[in-house]
Design a protein around this motif. Structure first.
Motif, PDB file in Angstrom:
ATOM      1  N   ARG A   1       9.371 -22.367 146.181  1.00 52.96           N
ATOM      2  CA  ARG A   1      10.023 -23.433 145.402  1.00 52.96           C
ATOM      3  C   ARG A   1       9.381 -23.568 144.030  1.00 52.96           C
ATOM      4  O   ARG A   1      10.062 -23.702 143.008  1.00 52.96           O
ATOM      5  CB  ARG A   1       9.944 -24.771 146.150  1.00 52.96           C
ATOM      6  N   PHE A   2       8.048 -23.542 144.011  1.00 56.43           N
ATOM      7  CA  PHE A   2       7.329 -23.687 142.745  1.00 56.43           C
ATOM      8  C   PHE A   2       7.662 -22.540 141.795  1.00 56.43           C
ATOM      9  O   PHE A   2       7.938 -22.755 140.603  1.00 56.43           O
ATOM     10  CB  PHE A   2       5.820 -23.723 143.009  1.00 56.43           C
ATOM     11  N   GLU A   3       7.656 -21.300 142.298  1.00 56.81           N
ATOM     12  CA  GLU A   3       7.945 -20.148 141.452  1.00 56.81           C
ATOM     13  C   GLU A   3       9.395 -20.161 140.976  1.00 56.81           C
ATOM     14  O   GLU A   3       9.694 -19.788 139.837  1.00 56.81           O
ATOM     15  CB  GLU A   3       7.625 -18.859 142.208  1.00 56.81           C
ATOM     16  N   ALA A   4      10.298 -20.625 141.841  1.00 54.18           N
ATOM     17  CA  ALA A   4      11.707 -20.722 141.442  1.00 54.18           C
ATOM     18  C   ALA A   4      11.884 -21.773 140.349  1.00 54.18           C
ATOM     19  O   ALA A   4      12.670 -21.577 139.411  1.00 54.18           O
ATOM     20  CB  ALA A   4      12.576 -21.077 142.655  1.00 54.18           C
ATOM     21  N   ALA A   5      11.138 -22.862 140.448  1.00 54.82           N
ATOM     22  CA  ALA A   5      11.217 -23.901 139.412  1.00 54.82           C
ATOM     23  C   ALA A   5      10.736 -23.357 138.072  1.00 54.82           C
ATOM     24  O   ALA A   5      11.312 -23.654 137.019  1.00 54.82           O
ATOM     25  CB  ALA A   5      10.386 -25.113 139.826  1.00 54.82           C
ATOM     26  N   GLN A   6       9.673 -22.542 138.106  1.00 54.05           N
ATOM     27  CA  GLN A   6       9.190 -21.913 136.867  1.00 54.05           C
ATOM     28  C   GLN A   6      10.241 -20.970 136.282  1.00 54.05           C
ATOM     29  O   GLN A   6      10.471 -20.948 135.066  1.00 54.05           O
ATOM     30  CB  GLN A   6       7.890 -21.142 137.148  1.00 54.05           C
ATOM     31  N   THR A   7      10.888 -20.199 137.158  1.00 56.10           N
ATOM     32  CA  THR A   7      11.937 -19.288 136.700  1.00 56.10           C
ATOM     33  C   THR A   7      13.097 -20.069 136.095  1.00 56.10           C
ATOM     34  O   THR A   7      13.641 -19.694 135.047  1.00 56.10           O
ATOM     35  CB  THR A   7      12.447 -18.429 137.874  1.00 56.10           C
ATOM     36  N   ALA A   8      13.459 -21.180 136.747  1.00 56.83           N
ATOM     37  CA  ALA A   8      14.559 -22.016 136.245  1.00 56.83           C
ATOM     38  C   ALA A   8      14.243 -22.531 134.847  1.00 56.83           C
ATOM     39  O   ALA A   8      15.122 -22.609 133.980  1.00 56.83           O
ATOM     40  CB  ALA A   8      14.803 -23.181 137.200  1.00 56.83           C
ATOM     41  N   PHE A   9      12.988 -22.868 134.625  1.00 62.06           N
ATOM     42  CA  PHE A   9      12.577 -23.353 133.303  1.00 62.06           C
ATOM     43  C   PHE A   9      12.827 -22.288 132.233  1.00 62.06           C
ATOM     44  O   PHE A   9      13.339 -22.575 131.148  1.00 62.06           O
ATOM     45  CB  PHE A   9      11.100 -23.745 133.341  1.00 62.06           C
ATOM     46  N   TYR A  10      12.473 -21.042 132.539  1.00 61.55           N
ATOM     47  CA  TYR A  10      12.643 -19.960 131.562  1.00 61.55           C
ATOM     48  C   TYR A  10      14.111 -19.572 131.373  1.00 61.55           C
ATOM     49  O   TYR A  10      14.501 -19.091 130.309  1.00 61.55           O
ATOM     50  CB  TYR A  10      11.815 -18.746 131.972  1.00 61.55           C
ATOM     51  N   LEU A  11      14.935 -19.811 132.397  1.00 66.54           N
ATOM     52  CA  LEU A  11      16.356 -19.487 132.284  1.00 66.54           C
ATOM     53  C   LEU A  11      17.117 -20.494 131.427  1.00 66.54           C
ATOM     54  O   LEU A  11      18.214 -20.214 130.958  1.00 66.54           O
ATOM     55  CB  LEU A  11      16.999 -19.431 133.684  1.00 66.54           C
ATOM     56  N   GLY A  12      16.529 -21.659 131.231  1.00 67.17           N
ATOM     57  CA  GLY A  12      17.197 -22.704 130.453  1.00 67.17           C
ATOM     58  C   GLY A  12      17.899 -23.712 131.350  1.00 67.17           C
ATOM     59  O   GLY A  12      17.915 -23.576 132.573  1.00 67.17           O
ATOM     60  N   LEU A  13      18.486 -24.708 130.741  1.00 66.10           N
ATOM     61  CA  LEU A  13      19.089 -25.792 131.501  1.00 66.10           C
ATOM     62  C   LEU A  13      20.342 -25.324 132.235  1.00 66.10           C
ATOM     63  O   LEU A  13      21.149 -24.570 131.687  1.00 66.10           O
ATOM     64  CB  LEU A  13      19.439 -26.956 130.570  1.00 66.10           C
ATOM     65  N   PRO A  14      20.524 -25.789 133.480  1.00 59.87           N
ATOM     66  CA  PRO A  14      21.712 -25.410 134.238  1.00 59.87           C
ATOM     67  C   PRO A  14      22.940 -26.199 133.801  1.00 59.87           C
ATOM     68  O   PRO A  14      22.834 -27.161 133.035  1.00 59.87           O
ATOM     69  CB  PRO A  14      21.325 -25.769 135.682  1.00 59.87           C
ATOM     70  N   GLY A  15      24.082 -25.812 134.320  1.00 60.72           N
ATOM     71  CA  GLY A  15      25.322 -26.520 134.022  1.00 60.72           C
ATOM     72  C   GLY A  15      25.602 -27.618 135.030  1.00 60.72           C
ATOM     73  O   GLY A  15      24.820 -27.839 135.969  1.00 60.72           O
ATOM     74  N   PRO A  16      26.731 -28.301 134.879  1.00 61.72           N
ATOM     75  CA  PRO A  16      27.084 -29.427 135.760  1.00 61.72           C
ATOM     76  C   PRO A  16      27.149 -29.059 137.234  1.00 61.72           C
ATOM     77  O   PRO A  16      26.957 -29.923 138.092  1.00 61.72           O
ATOM     78  CB  PRO A  16      28.464 -29.852 135.242  1.00 61.72           C
ATOM     79  N   ALA A  17      27.404 -27.798 137.541  1.00 59.69           N
ATOM     80  CA  ALA A  17      27.513 -27.381 138.944  1.00 59.69           C
ATOM     81  C   ALA A  17      26.210 -27.574 139.713  1.00 59.69           C
ATOM     82  O   ALA A  17      26.210 -27.640 140.945  1.00 59.69           O
ATOM     83  CB  ALA A  17      27.949 -25.919 139.018  1.00 59.69           C
ATOM     84  N   SER A  18      25.093 -27.686 138.992  1.00 58.49           N
ATOM     85  CA  SER A  18      23.788 -27.843 139.648  1.00 58.49           C
ATOM     86  C   SER A  18      23.415 -29.302 139.895  1.00 58.49           C
ATOM     87  O   SER A  18      22.383 -29.568 140.514  1.00 58.49           O
ATOM     88  CB  SER A  18      22.696 -27.175 138.808  1.00 58.49           C
ATOM     89  N   VAL A  19      24.206 -30.233 139.405  1.00 60.08           N
ATOM     90  CA  VAL A  19      23.836 -31.647 139.508  1.00 60.08           C
ATOM     91  C   VAL A  19      23.686 -32.086 140.958  1.00 60.08           C
ATOM     92  O   VAL A  19      22.722 -32.774 141.322  1.00 60.08           O
ATOM     93  CB  VAL A  19      24.854 -32.544 138.762  1.00 60.08           C
ATOM     94  N   ASP A  20      24.613 -31.678 141.822  1.00 61.94           N
ATOM     95  CA  ASP A  20      24.569 -32.126 143.218  1.00 61.94           C
ATOM     96  C   ASP A  20      23.291 -31.680 143.921  1.00 61.94           C
ATOM     97  O   ASP A  20      22.659 -32.472 144.629  1.00 61.94           O
ATOM     98  CB  ASP A  20      25.789 -31.614 143.985  1.00 61.94           C
ATOM     99  N   VAL A  21      22.915 -30.417 143.740  1.00 68.10           N
ATOM    100  CA  VAL A  21      21.702 -29.946 144.410  1.00 68.10           C
ATOM    101  C   VAL A  21      20.464 -30.602 143.818  1.00 68.10           C
ATOM    102  O   VAL A  21      19.492 -30.897 144.532  1.00 68.10           O
ATOM    103  CB  VAL A  21      21.600 -28.398 144.364  1.00 68.10           C
ATOM    104  N   LEU A  22      20.480 -30.889 142.523  1.00 63.80           N
ATOM    105  CA  LEU A  22      19.347 -31.587 141.906  1.00 63.80           C
ATOM    106  C   LEU A  22      19.245 -33.022 142.405  1.00 63.80           C
ATOM    107  O   LEU A  22      18.146 -33.555 142.588  1.00 63.80           O
ATOM    108  CB  LEU A  22      19.483 -31.553 140.380  1.00 63.80           C
ATOM    109  N   ILE A  23      20.388 -33.650 142.660  1.00 61.24           N
ATOM    110  CA  ILE A  23      20.375 -34.998 143.246  1.00 61.24           C
ATOM    111  C   ILE A  23      19.712 -34.952 144.621  1.00 61.24           C
ATOM    112  O   ILE A  23      18.902 -35.832 144.962  1.00 61.24           O
ATOM    113  CB  ILE A  23      21.803 -35.570 143.331  1.00 61.24           C
ATOM    114  N   ARG A  24      20.025 -33.929 145.395  1.00 59.95           N
ATOM    115  CA  ARG A  24      19.369 -33.793 146.699  1.00 59.95           C
ATOM    116  C   ARG A  24      17.868 -33.567 146.526  1.00 59.95           C
ATOM    117  O   ARG A  24      17.059 -34.018 147.348  1.00 59.95           O
ATOM    118  CB  ARG A  24      20.008 -32.646 147.490  1.00 59.95           C
ATOM    119  N   GLY A  25      17.515 -32.903 145.441  1.00 56.15           N
ATOM    120  CA  GLY A  25      16.100 -32.680 145.174  1.00 56.15           C
ATOM    121  C   GLY A  25      15.328 -33.965 144.915  1.00 56.15           C
ATOM    122  O   GLY A  25      14.113 -34.029 145.138  1.00 56.15           O
ATOM    123  N   LEU A  26      16.013 -34.999 144.446  1.00 52.58           N
ATOM    124  CA  LEU A  26      15.357 -36.295 144.211  1.00 52.58           C
ATOM    125  C   LEU A  26      14.874 -36.939 145.502  1.00 52.58           C
ATOM    126  O   LEU A  26      14.025 -37.833 145.471  1.00 52.58           O
ATOM    127  CB  LEU A  26      16.337 -37.249 143.506  1.00 52.58           C
TER     128      LEU A  26
END
Length: 206
Positions: free
Chosen positions: A27-52
């Motif tokens: 999870r930590f390494e994926a979060a780092q990769t996500a940072f380098y890929l840039g901000l996601p689009g609206p399709a990622s909002v639901d999974v990020l809400i679950r992440g909260l």
């Protein structure tokens, strides 16, 4: 053609992994990769809400930060961020409230939480609370009495952002005029006094 671009598909997959993978290291390494890929689009909002709601505070922090940086696109997450701010403490609460401010969320439930933050012992948290209230603009009208009280904050930085918040609220801040005039005459910091002058010039019906 509404088929997502390959980059967006990869980004979505990485966000999913950063939130859902059973391994904390992955999870930590994926979060780092996500940072380098840039901000996601609206399709990622639901999974990020679950992440909260994730038990790992690092996942919650990742989801909170990402939603805040997404801005207006993350507006559907405001209710979940309010819920996080209510139950989380310390950096989690601060992060959730900061994200709400960046998104432009105007949920009235955030006002009592932000006013609590305005009384926090740490200057940085009081400053962020005042700044977030200011970003809410007119929707933060109920915060005016608390902001007036915060004009006496020992930190010039906090006072500066409290004054800006009152200016951003506009019409509803007219009740703060006597307090603002007193700050104009007595505040020891020239930047705060300058900000009061600007705010007074913009308030309607002054």
């Amino acid at each position: 053609d509404r088929t997502p671009a390959p980059e967006a598909i990869i980004q979505q997959a990485v966000i999913e992994q950063a939130v859902r993978d059973p391994s904390a290291r992955v999870r930590f390494e994926a979060a780092q990769t996500a940072f380098y890929l840039g901000l996601p689009g609206p399709a990622s909002v639901d999974v990020l809400i679950r992440g909260l709601e994730h038990p790992d505070p690092r996942v919650r922090a990742f989801a909170t930060w990402t939603l805040g940086e997404m801005g207006e696109e993350a507006r559907p997450a405001v209710a979940a961020l309010v819920a996080l701010a209510k139950k989380d403490g310390g950096a989690g609460k601060t992060g959730a409230l900061t994200a709400i401010g960046k998104i432009g969320g105007d949920s009235p439930e955030t006002i009592p939480l932000l006013l609590q933050e305005l009384k926090h012992p740490k200057e940085a948290r009081r400053y962020r609370a005042a700044r977030t209230i200011g970003k809410m603009g007119k929707a933060a009208a109920s915060a005016v009495p608390g902001l007036v009280e915060a004009l006496g904050d020992p930190s010039a930085l906090v006072r500066l952002h409290v004054v800006r918040a009152l200016g951003a609220i506009g019409e509803a801040s007219k009740s703060a005029l006597p307090a603002l005039i007193e700050v104009l005459n007595k505040d020891p910091d020239p930047e705060v006094r300058k900000e009061v002058s600007l705010t007074l010039s913009r308030l309607p019906g002054r």
